[in-house]
Design a protein around this motif. Structure first.
Motif, PDB file in Angstrom:
ATOM      1  N   GLY A 138     -52.927  80.446  19.109  1.00  0.00           N
ATOM      2  CA  GLY A 138     -54.072  79.928  19.849  1.00  0.00           C
ATOM      3  C   GLY A 138     -53.663  79.339  21.190  1.00  0.00           C
ATOM      4  O   GLY A 138     -54.352  79.517  22.202  1.00  0.00           O
ATOM      5  N   VAL A 139     -52.549  78.639  21.205  1.00  0.00           N
ATOM      6  CA  VAL A 139     -52.038  78.070  22.456  1.00  0.00           C
ATOM      7  C   VAL A 139     -51.764  79.175  23.469  1.00  0.00           C
ATOM      8  O   VAL A 139     -52.167  79.098  24.638  1.00  0.00           O
ATOM      9  CB  VAL A 139     -50.749  77.250  22.193  1.00  0.00           C
ATOM     10  CG1 VAL A 139     -50.076  76.865  23.504  1.00  0.00           C
ATOM     11  CG2 VAL A 139     -51.065  76.013  21.379  1.00  0.00           C
ATOM     12  N   VAL A 140     -51.077  80.234  23.040  1.00  0.00           N
ATOM     13  CA  VAL A 140     -50.725  81.339  23.922  1.00  0.00           C
ATOM     14  C   VAL A 140     -51.976  82.051  24.434  1.00  0.00           C
ATOM     15  O   VAL A 140     -52.104  82.325  25.644  1.00  0.00           O
ATOM     16  CB  VAL A 140     -49.802  82.334  23.197  1.00  0.00           C
ATOM     17  CG1 VAL A 140     -49.590  83.598  24.032  1.00  0.00           C
ATOM     18  CG2 VAL A 140     -48.463  81.680  22.879  1.00  0.00           C
ATOM     19  N   CYS A 141     -52.909  82.328  23.554  1.00  0.00           N
ATOM     20  CA  CYS A 141     -54.125  83.053  23.944  1.00  0.00           C
ATOM     21  C   CYS A 141     -54.963  82.247  24.928  1.00  0.00           C
ATOM     22  O   CYS A 141     -55.441  82.775  25.935  1.00  0.00           O
ATOM     23  CB  CYS A 141     -54.946  83.406  22.712  1.00  0.00           C
ATOM     24  SG  CYS A 141     -54.183  84.646  21.645  1.00  0.00           S
ATOM     25  N   ARG A 142     -55.145  80.951  24.647  1.00  0.00           N
ATOM     26  CA  ARG A 142     -55.946  80.112  25.543  1.00  0.00           C
ATOM     27  C   ARG A 142     -55.242  79.894  26.876  1.00  0.00           C
ATOM     28  O   ARG A 142     -55.894  79.711  27.909  1.00  0.00           O
ATOM     29  CB  ARG A 142     -56.275  78.783  24.883  1.00  0.00           C
ATOM     30  CG  ARG A 142     -57.232  78.902  23.700  1.00  0.00           C
ATOM     31  CD  ARG A 142     -57.707  77.546  23.207  1.00  0.00           C
ATOM     32  NE  ARG A 142     -56.614  76.727  22.684  1.00  0.00           N
ATOM     33  CZ  ARG A 142     -56.210  76.742  21.408  1.00  0.00           C
ATOM     34  NH1 ARG A 142     -56.808  77.560  20.540  1.00  0.00           N
ATOM     35  NH2 ARG A 142     -55.235  75.968  20.992  1.00  0.00           N
ATOM     36  N   GLY A 143     -53.914  79.914  26.867  1.00  0.00           N
ATOM     37  CA  GLY A 143     -53.177  79.725  28.103  1.00  0.00           C
ATOM     38  C   GLY A 143     -53.262  80.901  29.063  1.00  0.00           C
ATOM     39  O   GLY A 143     -52.949  80.751  30.245  1.00  0.00           O
ATOM     40  N   ARG A 144     -53.692  82.059  28.582  1.00  0.00           N
ATOM     41  CA  ARG A 144     -53.777  83.241  29.445  1.00  0.00           C
ATOM     42  C   ARG A 144     -54.902  83.116  30.471  1.00  0.00           C
ATOM     43  O   ARG A 144     -54.769  83.588  31.598  1.00  0.00           O
ATOM     44  CB  ARG A 144     -54.020  84.498  28.596  1.00  0.00           C
ATOM     45  CG  ARG A 144     -52.844  84.911  27.752  1.00  0.00           C
ATOM     46  CD  ARG A 144     -53.018  86.321  27.201  1.00  0.00           C
ATOM     47  NE  ARG A 144     -51.894  86.668  26.344  1.00  0.00           N
ATOM     48  CZ  ARG A 144     -51.981  86.849  25.038  1.00  0.00           C
ATOM     49  NH1 ARG A 144     -53.163  86.754  24.431  1.00  0.00           N
ATOM     50  NH2 ARG A 144     -50.902  87.156  24.329  1.00  0.00           N
ATOM     51  N   GLU A 145     -56.009  82.518  30.072  1.00  0.00           N
ATOM     52  CA  GLU A 145     -57.197  82.546  30.923  1.00  0.00           C
ATOM     53  C   GLU A 145     -57.718  81.164  31.328  1.00  0.00           C
ATOM     54  O   GLU A 145     -58.381  81.048  32.355  1.00  0.00           O
ATOM     55  CB  GLU A 145     -58.334  83.306  30.215  1.00  0.00           C
ATOM     56  CG  GLU A 145     -58.003  84.741  29.853  1.00  0.00           C
ATOM     57  CD  GLU A 145     -57.820  85.614  31.080  1.00  0.00           C
ATOM     58  OE1 GLU A 145     -58.314  85.239  32.150  1.00  0.00           O
ATOM     59  OE2 GLU A 145     -57.173  86.666  30.957  1.00  0.00           O
ATOM     60  N   GLY A 146     -57.440  80.128  30.548  1.00  0.00           N
ATOM     61  CA  GLY A 146     -58.062  78.846  30.838  1.00  0.00           C
ATOM     62  C   GLY A 146     -57.088  77.686  30.801  1.00  0.00           C
ATOM     63  O   GLY A 146     -55.866  77.862  30.815  1.00  0.00           O
ATOM     64  N   PHE A 147     -57.648  76.479  30.737  1.00  0.00           N
ATOM     65  CA  PHE A 147     -56.832  75.274  30.699  1.00  0.00           C
ATOM     66  C   PHE A 147     -56.165  75.130  29.331  1.00  0.00           C
ATOM     67  O   PHE A 147     -56.792  75.332  28.292  1.00  0.00           O
ATOM     68  CB  PHE A 147     -57.717  74.046  30.966  1.00  0.00           C
ATOM     69  CG  PHE A 147     -56.964  72.755  30.920  1.00  0.00           C
ATOM     70  CD1 PHE A 147     -55.956  72.487  31.830  1.00  0.00           C
ATOM     71  CD2 PHE A 147     -57.265  71.794  29.956  1.00  0.00           C
ATOM     72  CE1 PHE A 147     -55.259  71.288  31.787  1.00  0.00           C
ATOM     73  CE2 PHE A 147     -56.579  70.597  29.908  1.00  0.00           C
ATOM     74  CZ  PHE A 147     -55.565  70.350  30.829  1.00  0.00           C
ATOM     75  N   ALA A 165     -57.410  72.153  22.460  1.00  0.00           N
ATOM     76  CA  ALA A 165     -58.156  73.080  21.597  1.00  0.00           C
ATOM     77  C   ALA A 165     -59.634  72.967  21.948  1.00  0.00           C
ATOM     78  O   ALA A 165     -60.072  71.945  22.491  1.00  0.00           O
ATOM     79  CB  ALA A 165     -57.910  72.759  20.129  1.00  0.00           C
ATOM     80  N   PRO A 166     -60.435  74.000  21.646  1.00  0.00           N
ATOM     81  CA  PRO A 166     -61.836  74.033  22.084  1.00  0.00           C
ATOM     82  C   PRO A 166     -62.676  72.853  21.628  1.00  0.00           C
ATOM     83  O   PRO A 166     -63.474  72.312  22.405  1.00  0.00           O
ATOM     84  CB  PRO A 166     -62.355  75.347  21.492  1.00  0.00           C
ATOM     85  CG  PRO A 166     -61.139  76.192  21.302  1.00  0.00           C
ATOM     86  CD  PRO A 166     -60.037  75.243  20.964  1.00  0.00           C
TER      87      PRO A 166
END
Length: 248
Positions: free
Chosen positions: A90-99, A64-65
């Motif tokens: 949040g996991v899915v969204c962050r997994g689209r573009e970053g670590f 998480a950020p």
């Protein structure tokens, strides 16, 4: 929960397979920067697998950020479907573009911690620091390891994954990463593959989870763990960590 105490005479239950072909592995490592060792342990692999499968104190870890999210199984059961769905989104969204990562973990005790005969990860830590194991790592990598660091048992269930990264961490002197595979009867279609990324992340070499194997690879090296399918019959279990060089 941690299982009942292991008899003291079993704290030395791990033994290295004496028939490992070190020369062939060293040649492969020199060419590619990685090897898979089949049949690493002559004894202890089944006991470690069964111990980890029966543990109930796994912690789900999520990138998480601000700070990693850590949830016990009881935490997840108590928070309710809507709240957990927000975390999942949040996991899915962050997994689209970053670590991003999501999986369950148990910490491997450090070498200087008292041995806990209720926890097989404690004697495993001793084994990973044993002269026999350090000698094997040096024979394959041609570099002298100092110690095994940041070890954790990992359990990847349905929806778990780990996006691309190279394991390089400032100040930790990581020389080689290792993954002790403890997964039985896994199908390639279930995912959970250890992926070594090709140039520009356009190709990958995939390794299917296996039992009693050691994946050893040079740091830094871009890699990831692919998403585990809901059709997976059980979790992908392994023990991961790094061998470091002696601090300058």
């Amino acid at each position: 929960m941690i299982q009942q105490a292991i008899p003291v005479d079993q704290t030395d239950l791990f033994a290295l397979n004496p028939e490992i072909d070190r020369e062939a592995l060293a040649q492969c490592y020199a060419r590619t920067g990685r090897v898979r060792i089949y049949g690493l342990l002559a004894q202890g692999a089944v006991e470690l697998h069964d111990h980890l499968r029966e543990r109930e104190d796994w912690i789900q870890v999520i990138h998480a950020p601000d700070a990693p999210i850590e949830l016990t199984r009881a935490d997840r059961a108590a928070m309710g479907a809507k709240r957990y769905a927000r975390i999942e989104n949040g996991v899915v969204c962050r997994g689209r573009e970053g670590f991003q990562y999501r999986y369950e973990a148990l910490r491997v005790p450090d070498l200087d911690e008292p041995i806990d005969t209720r926890d097989l990860l404690s004697p495993l830590s001793r084994f990973l620091h044993s002269p026999a194991m350090l000698e094997l790592i040096e024979d394959i990598t041609a570099r002298a390891p100092h110690r095994f660091i940041n070890g954790q048992a990992t359990s990847y269930g349905a929806g778990d994954f780990l996006t691309g990264h190279d394991d390089n961490a400032a100040g930790e002197n990581r020389m080689a990463a290792c993954v002790l595979g403890l997964t039985q009867r896994w199908r390639l279609e279930w995912g959970g593959l250890l992926l070594f990324h090709g140039q520009h992340d356009r190709t990958a070499e995939a390794l299917v989870p296996r039992f009693n194997t050691l994946d050893l690879f040079h740091v830094p090296q871009q890699h990831s763990v692919s998403w585990v399918s809901p059709s997976a019959g059980f979790s992908r279990i392994a023990v991961t960590g790094w061998y470091s060089t002696r601090p300058a």
